[in-house]
Design an enzyme around this catalytic site. Structure first.
Site, mmCIF file in Angstrom:
data_model
loop_
_atom_site.group_PDB
_atom_site.id
_atom_site.type_symbol
_atom_site.label_atom_id
_atom_site.label_comp_id
_atom_site.label_asym_id
_atom_site.label_seq_id
_atom_site.Cartn_x
_atom_site.Cartn_y
_atom_site.Cartn_z
ATOM 1 N N ASP A 48 1.017 1.240 -14.499
ATOM 2 C CA ASP A 48 1.152 0.137 -14.271
ATOM 3 C C ASP A 48 0.939 -0.646 -12.863
ATOM 4 O O ASP A 48 1.377 -1.453 -12.576
ATOM 5 C CB ASP A 48 2.771 -0.124 -14.762
ATOM 6 C CG ASP A 48 3.590 0.959 -13.649
ATOM 7 O OD1 ASP A 48 2.927 1.439 -12.724
ATOM 8 O OD2 ASP A 48 4.724 1.395 -14.310
ATOM 9 N N GLU A 58 0.338 6.483 -20.790
ATOM 10 C CA GLU A 58 1.878 5.927 -20.333
ATOM 11 C C GLU A 58 2.110 4.400 -20.994
ATOM 12 O O GLU A 58 2.310 3.728 -19.968
ATOM 13 C CB GLU A 58 1.711 6.227 -19.092
ATOM 14 C CG GLU A 58 3.270 6.161 -18.701
ATOM 15 C CD GLU A 58 3.507 6.482 -16.974
ATOM 16 O OE1 GLU A 58 3.648 7.440 -16.637
ATOM 17 O OE2 GLU A 58 3.668 5.366 -16.417
ATOM 18 N N GLU A 63 5.314 -3.974 -11.661
ATOM 19 C CA GLU A 63 4.874 -3.131 -12.848
ATOM 20 C C GLU A 63 5.016 -3.756 -14.024
ATOM 21 O O GLU A 63 4.404 -3.292 -15.029
ATOM 22 C CB GLU A 63 5.354 -1.840 -12.421
ATOM 23 C CG GLU A 63 5.061 -1.081 -10.970
ATOM 24 C CD GLU A 63 5.695 -1.642 -9.869
ATOM 25 O OE1 GLU A 63 5.207 -0.822 -8.707
ATOM 26 O OE2 GLU A 63 6.647 -2.338 -9.626
ATOM 27 N N HIS A 122 11.437 3.100 -2.219
ATOM 28 C CA HIS A 122 10.477 2.092 -1.927
ATOM 29 C C HIS A 122 10.233 0.985 -2.557
ATOM 30 O O HIS A 122 9.419 0.118 -2.159
ATOM 31 C CB HIS A 122 9.209 3.271 -1.550
ATOM 32 C CG HIS A 122 8.742 3.364 -3.074
ATOM 33 N ND1 HIS A 122 9.192 4.593 -3.700
ATOM 34 C CD2 HIS A 122 7.671 2.684 -3.834
ATOM 35 C CE1 HIS A 122 8.550 4.423 -4.794
ATOM 36 N NE2 HIS A 122 7.618 3.596 -5.021
ATOM 37 N N ARG A 154 9.600 -2.528 -4.506
ATOM 38 C CA ARG A 154 9.574 -3.893 -4.027
ATOM 39 C C ARG A 154 10.810 -4.537 -4.096
ATOM 40 O O ARG A 154 11.576 -5.219 -3.427
ATOM 41 C CB ARG A 154 8.383 -4.612 -4.459
ATOM 42 C CG ARG A 154 6.962 -4.516 -3.803
ATOM 43 C CD ARG A 154 5.957 -5.326 -4.506
ATOM 44 N NE ARG A 154 4.585 -5.216 -3.697
ATOM 45 C CZ ARG A 154 3.791 -4.292 -3.938
ATOM 46 N NH1 ARG A 154 4.021 -3.372 -5.171
ATOM 47 N NH2 ARG A 154 2.572 -4.185 -3.437
#
Length: 363
Positions: free
Chosen positions: A98, A120, A134, A223, A225
């Site tokens: 993604d 995936e 994503e 981490h 966003r």
């Protein structure tokens, strides 16, 4: 013979596509494989391709210098235009997951009328802003892809629900487990190897050498966003727990994002049992996963890998597209409320101190 172009750009893509690249190359009479690296995570390329024996690959001229999504998307797409990819040369493009590389590669394949195979596929939270960007990236790739390789039955059912032709879907398992098994089998990182850590992760090696055998280790990675606006409160709650439990050591390979690093140093440094270390290459990271007693993370990839250690994982997110670890009692979806984070981490530490596991952990 099928002529395939495997496109990757980030650390997760490289790790998860490496087993596929190597498997395809075992069948030279059936597949011709070109591996193309976009440069989204340029600094990680050399170590990973060496680790996974990816000896032949081509690179775009793109240099990723900013976390700005618009510039990143435009830059990768523009460089794909001048790459080796064209509809007369390749029968299909293989993309994974993604990332921005995944989205732009699929889009470019569509422009060239080259079939796209999505590894995936089918992960969904059904919230377009979580994870950001994503969730939308994989939805858009799902509209373009010809074949969808689903890691789980749940992701397969998501795509069925969206109306995908069952003939285009296949449940394959998750290739990150193939990568993990390859590293454990061939690169021996699970047990302490001072030479490995001294050469690839000297800071981690120094931390490990100072720990008491009875100390507990929490692997910390944060981490995403969508969490960055709340990191101050999240880190403050973790620092509070750490101060109350000096025999539990929180080891945090700090993400390269300058914003994340700045906040981590401000709110986590100064606590003796919180160790901020540089990002780890994959072998030392696998070692740290197995060395740790539990994990605190917002990473999608670690949600897939960490259950292999047989230890609990706390997911610092409000939704997860990897519901299986929650449903199977391997992890707990904590959310991002500082008080909930504090309670959940404390619960795990207290259970470990009693040489047991939290009640929700039912592997």
């Amino acid at each position: 013979m099928l002529n395939l172009c495997v496109i990757l750009g980030t650390r997760p893509e490289t790790i998860k596509l490496a087993p596929i690249i190597n498997e395809l190359k075992k069948h030279p009479n059936e597949f011709e494989v070109t591996t193309l690296f976009t440069g989204q995570h340029e600094d990680l390329l050399k170590g990973l391709v060496k680790l996974f024996d990816i000896n032949e690959y081509q690179k775009l001229g793109f240099q990723y210098t900013s976390p700005n999504l618009t510039r990143l998307t435009a830059g990768v797409l523009n460089n794909l235009e001048s790459s080796v990819i064209n509809k007369d040369k390749f029968d299909a493009i293989i993309v994974q997951g993604d990332t921005t590389t995944t989205l732009t590669s699929a889009l470019y394949g569509f422009y060239q009328k080259i079939p796209v195979f999505h590894v995936e596929a089918g992960l969904r939270t059904n919230d377009i802003y979580s994870p950001f960007p994503e969730e939308v990236n994989r939805r858009l790739v799902g509209q373009i892809a010809t074949l969808h390789f689903c890691p789980t039955e749940g992701s397969y059912n998501e795509l069925l629900h969206e109306g995908k032709d069952p003939r285009s879907l296949e449940i394959t398992g998750n290739t990150v487990i193939d990568a993990l098994n390859f590293v454990i089998t061939n690169r021996i990182p699970v047990n302490y190897d001072e030479e490995l850590l001294r050469s690839e992760a000297p800071t981690l090696n120094q931390v490990i050498k100072t720990l008491d055998p009875n100390d507990k280790i929490a692997l910390l990675t944060l981490h995403r966003r969508e969490n960055q606006s709340q990191l101050k409160d999240i880190f403050s709650s973790i620092a509070k727990v750490a101060a109350n439990h000096p025999n539990t050591h929180f080891i945090y390979p700090v993400h390269l994002n300058p914003k994340v690093k700045e906040i981590a140093e401000k709110f986590l440094s100064g606590t003796n049992n919180i160790h901020l270390i540089p990002p780890l290459s994959y072998r030392p990271f696998v070692y740290l996963m197995f060395k740790s007693d539990f994990a605190i993370t917002d990473s999608g990839g670690i949600q897939e890998e960490y259950p292999s250690t047989g230890k609990p994982i706390l997911v610092i997110r409000n939704e997860t597209e990897r519901r299986e670890i929650i449903d199977l009692g391997l992890g707990k979806l904590v959310g991002t409320d500082p008080s909930d984070i504090e309670v959940s981490i404390t619960e795990v530490i207290q259970a470990l101190q009693k040489k047991s596991m939290p009640q929700w952990f039912t592997p």
